[in-house]
Design an enzyme around this catalytic site. Structure first.
Site, PDB file in Angstrom:
ATOM      1  N   SER A 141     -70.550 -32.432  -4.642  1.00 34.37           N
ATOM      2  CA  SER A 141     -71.636 -31.801  -5.396  1.00 34.37           C
ATOM      3  C   SER A 141     -71.331 -31.766  -6.883  1.00 34.37           C
ATOM      4  CB  SER A 141     -71.842 -30.355  -4.938  1.00 34.37           C
ATOM      5  OG  SER A 141     -72.207 -30.319  -3.605  1.00 34.37           O
ATOM      6  N   HIS A 144     -76.951 -34.333  -4.299  1.00 29.86           N
ATOM      7  CA  HIS A 144     -76.357 -35.434  -3.533  1.00 29.86           C
ATOM      8  C   HIS A 144     -77.388 -36.550  -3.467  1.00 29.86           C
ATOM      9  CE1 HIS A 144     -72.622 -33.763  -1.738  1.00 29.86           C
ATOM     10  NE2 HIS A 144     -73.204 -32.626  -2.067  1.00 29.86           N
ATOM     11  N   HIS A 158     -73.418 -32.970   5.336  1.00 33.73           N
ATOM     12  CA  HIS A 158     -72.576 -31.866   5.800  1.00 33.73           C
ATOM     13  C   HIS A 158     -73.050 -31.405   7.172  1.00 33.73           C
ATOM     14  CE1 HIS A 158     -72.912 -31.849   1.424  1.00 33.73           C
ATOM     15  NE2 HIS A 158     -71.684 -31.367   1.378  1.00 33.73           N
ATOM     16  N   TYR A 197     -73.612 -28.407   7.961  1.00 31.64           N
ATOM     17  CA  TYR A 197     -74.607 -27.324   7.839  1.00 31.64           C
ATOM     18  C   TYR A 197     -76.028 -27.842   7.701  1.00 31.64           C
ATOM     19  CZ  TYR A 197     -74.268 -28.077   2.754  1.00 31.64           C
ATOM     20  OH  TYR A 197     -74.270 -28.635   1.516  1.00 31.64           O
ATOM     21  N   GLU A 198     -76.175 -29.138   7.415  1.00 34.32           N
ATOM     22  CA  GLU A 198     -77.527 -29.719   7.355  1.00 34.32           C
ATOM     23  C   GLU A 198     -78.045 -30.000   8.766  1.00 34.32           C
ATOM     24  OE1 GLU A 198     -77.974 -32.766   4.028  1.00 34.32           O
ATOM     25  OE2 GLU A 198     -75.803 -32.470   4.047  1.00 34.32           O
ATOM     26  N   ALA A 236     -66.833 -29.840  -4.362  1.00 38.64           N
ATOM     27  CA  ALA A 236     -66.937 -28.590  -5.105  1.00 38.64           C
ATOM     28  C   ALA A 236     -66.360 -27.511  -4.198  1.00 38.64           C
ATOM     29  CB  ALA A 236     -68.396 -28.290  -5.414  1.00 38.64           C
ATOM     30  N   MET A 296     -67.206 -26.516   2.131  1.00 37.80           N
ATOM     31  CA  MET A 296     -67.967 -26.809   3.349  1.00 37.80           C
ATOM     32  C   MET A 296     -67.941 -28.296   3.713  1.00 37.80           C
ATOM     33  SD  MET A 296     -71.286 -24.501   2.405  1.00 37.80           S
ATOM     34  CE  MET A 296     -71.109 -22.874   1.670  1.00 37.80           C
ATOM     35  N   SER A 297     -66.946 -29.005   3.222  1.00 39.86           N
ATOM     36  CA  SER A 297     -66.942 -30.455   3.496  1.00 39.86           C
ATOM     37  C   SER A 297     -65.519 -30.953   3.678  1.00 39.86           C
ATOM     38  CB  SER A 297     -67.604 -31.186   2.324  1.00 39.86           C
ATOM     39  OG  SER A 297     -66.814 -31.055   1.150  1.00 39.86           O
ATOM     40  N   ASN A 341     -66.605 -22.101  -8.843  1.00 42.01           N
ATOM     41  CA  ASN A 341     -66.808 -20.646  -8.888  1.00 42.01           C
ATOM     42  C   ASN A 341     -65.602 -19.963  -8.269  1.00 42.01           C
ATOM     43  OD1 ASN A 341     -68.262 -21.935  -6.370  1.00 42.01           O
ATOM     44  ND2 ASN A 341     -67.613 -19.896  -5.747  1.00 42.01           N
ATOM     45  N   HIS A 379     -75.813 -21.926  -6.184  1.00 41.09           N
ATOM     46  CA  HIS A 379     -75.627 -23.379  -6.108  1.00 41.09           C
ATOM     47  C   HIS A 379     -75.820 -24.045  -7.472  1.00 41.09           C
ATOM     48  CE1 HIS A 379     -75.367 -27.355  -4.385  1.00 41.09           C
ATOM     49  NE2 HIS A 379     -76.592 -27.658  -4.776  1.00 41.09           N
TER      50      HIS A 379
HETATM   51  N1  HPA Z   1     -67.634 -21.415  -0.848  1.00 42.56           N
HETATM   52  C1  HPA Z   1     -67.873 -22.483  -0.072  1.00 42.56           C
HETATM   53  N2  HPA Z   1     -68.218 -23.662  -0.550  1.00 42.56           N
HETATM   54  C2  HPA Z   1     -68.299 -23.803  -1.890  1.00 42.56           C
HETATM   55  C3  HPA Z   1     -68.068 -22.726  -2.761  1.00 42.56           C
HETATM   56  C4  HPA Z   1     -67.704 -21.461  -2.212  1.00 42.56           C
HETATM   57  O1  HPA Z   1     -67.460 -20.458  -2.918  1.00 42.56           O
HETATM   58  N3  HPA Z   1     -68.253 -23.195  -4.017  1.00 42.56           N
HETATM   59  C5  HPA Z   1     -68.594 -24.509  -3.918  1.00 42.56           C
HETATM   60  N4  HPA Z   1     -68.617 -24.883  -2.619  1.00 42.56           N
END
Ligand code: HPA
Length: 282
Positions: free
Chosen positions: A31, A62, A84, A86-87, A114, A218-219, A242, A254
């Site tokens: 991302s 993406h 991912h 989660y999709e 990310a 998440m990847s 973050n 996001h």
């Molecule tokens: N958590 C999970 N996935 C992420 C985060 C997060 O804080 N930041 C970017 N992808």
């Protein structure tokens, strides 16, 4: 044509109809990092929709293109966007592009993502070489019948396979040396993978810290599992977009993930562009 290997072969066939490039290095852009694909010389961009059985990303940021060409004279395949779990995609679909990269001839995979920073000294906007992972997604991409034909190296393609040096120590050393040369701060950390799409709760982040995690995302882990099954060497780079939940007293958005990607793009691009020829030389 229904088994996974045949599907991957069909995808490889369609890609080879579009380009003669035989990639040595594969790069999966996370991302906010898709801009790196502009570094590819002589680029042939193939939309995922044009490749049989390739999954389509539904996430903003993406773009969904396989960009083939060269970087510093090295043939590469760059995935601009990934899918991912989660999709709603099955593990087999999430890791399908990795399987295809292996069959195309990729022997080193650079996975980028990310991530949220759990460890206190990992600030927003920093780059981190992944040293290891903790897979808390509750599943594994190598589930199902073993397919030894995916082996890209001697001894690979086994039912049970080693993950003790999943993130190549040699590639990590190379990344640190290059980052130092360029004056880019690069730390190291353990990446914990969750399913998402919700960000974590502060209690979850405290638990992950206790487990030894430095980053959360998440990847990546499933792509790495599949790459190791095939015998492909892996370098993982996280962009910390973050502080993880509860580390600072702020909600996570996001948009912030995308914005930080743009800000760090120049460092990220400089590092990866220099690393590709070094990786190909070993
Ligand atoms: N958590 C999970 N996935 C992420 C985060 C997060 O804080 N930041 C970017 N992808």
């Amino acid at each position: 044509m229904s088994d996974l290997f045949s599907k991957a072969q069909a995808a490889v066939g369609a890609i080879r109809e579009r380009t003669q490039i035989a990639p040595r290095v594969g790069i999966i852009l996370g991302s906010g990092l898709g801009g790196f694909a502009a570094q590819v010389e002589g680029a042939v961009a193939i939309a995922y929709a044009e490749i049989p059985h390739f999954p389509q990303s539904t996430v903003v940021g993406h773009s969904g293109k396989l960009v083939m060409g060269t970087i510093g004279g090295v043939p590469v395949a760059v995935m601009q966007g990934r899918v991912h779990a989660y999709e709603g995609y099955a593990m087999e679909q999430v890791t399908f592009p990795t399987r295809v990269l292996g069959l195309l001839g990729v022997r080193t995979l650079i996975v980028t993502n990310a991530a949220g920073g759990i460890r206190a000294d990992i600030a927003q906007g920093s780059l981190v070489a992944i040293s290891d992972h903790i897979n808390l997604t509750g599943t594994n991409a190598a589930l199902g019948p073993n397919e030894p034909r995916f082996a890209c190296a001697p001894e690979a393609g086994q039912r049970f396979f080693d993950m003790s040096a999943a993130y190549s120590p040699a590639l990590r050393r190379m990344a640190h040396a290059e980052a130092e040369r360029q004056g880019i701060p690069l730390s190291e950390g353990v990446y914990v993978a969750v399913l998402g799409p919700s960000y974590e709760t502060p209690a979850e982040i405290r638990a992950f810290r206790t487990l030894g995690a430095d980053l959360v995302g998440m990847s990546t882990v499933h792509e790495v599992i599949v790459a190791r099954h095939m015998g492909i060497e892996v370098l993982g780079i996280s962009l910390v977009t973050n502080a993880a939940a509860g580390v600072l007293n702020e909600p996570i958005h996001h948009e912030e993930v995308m914005e930080i990607g743009r800000r760090v793009e120049r460092q990220f691009t400089g590092l990866l562009t220099a690393l590709v020829p070094q990786i190909a030389a070993i």
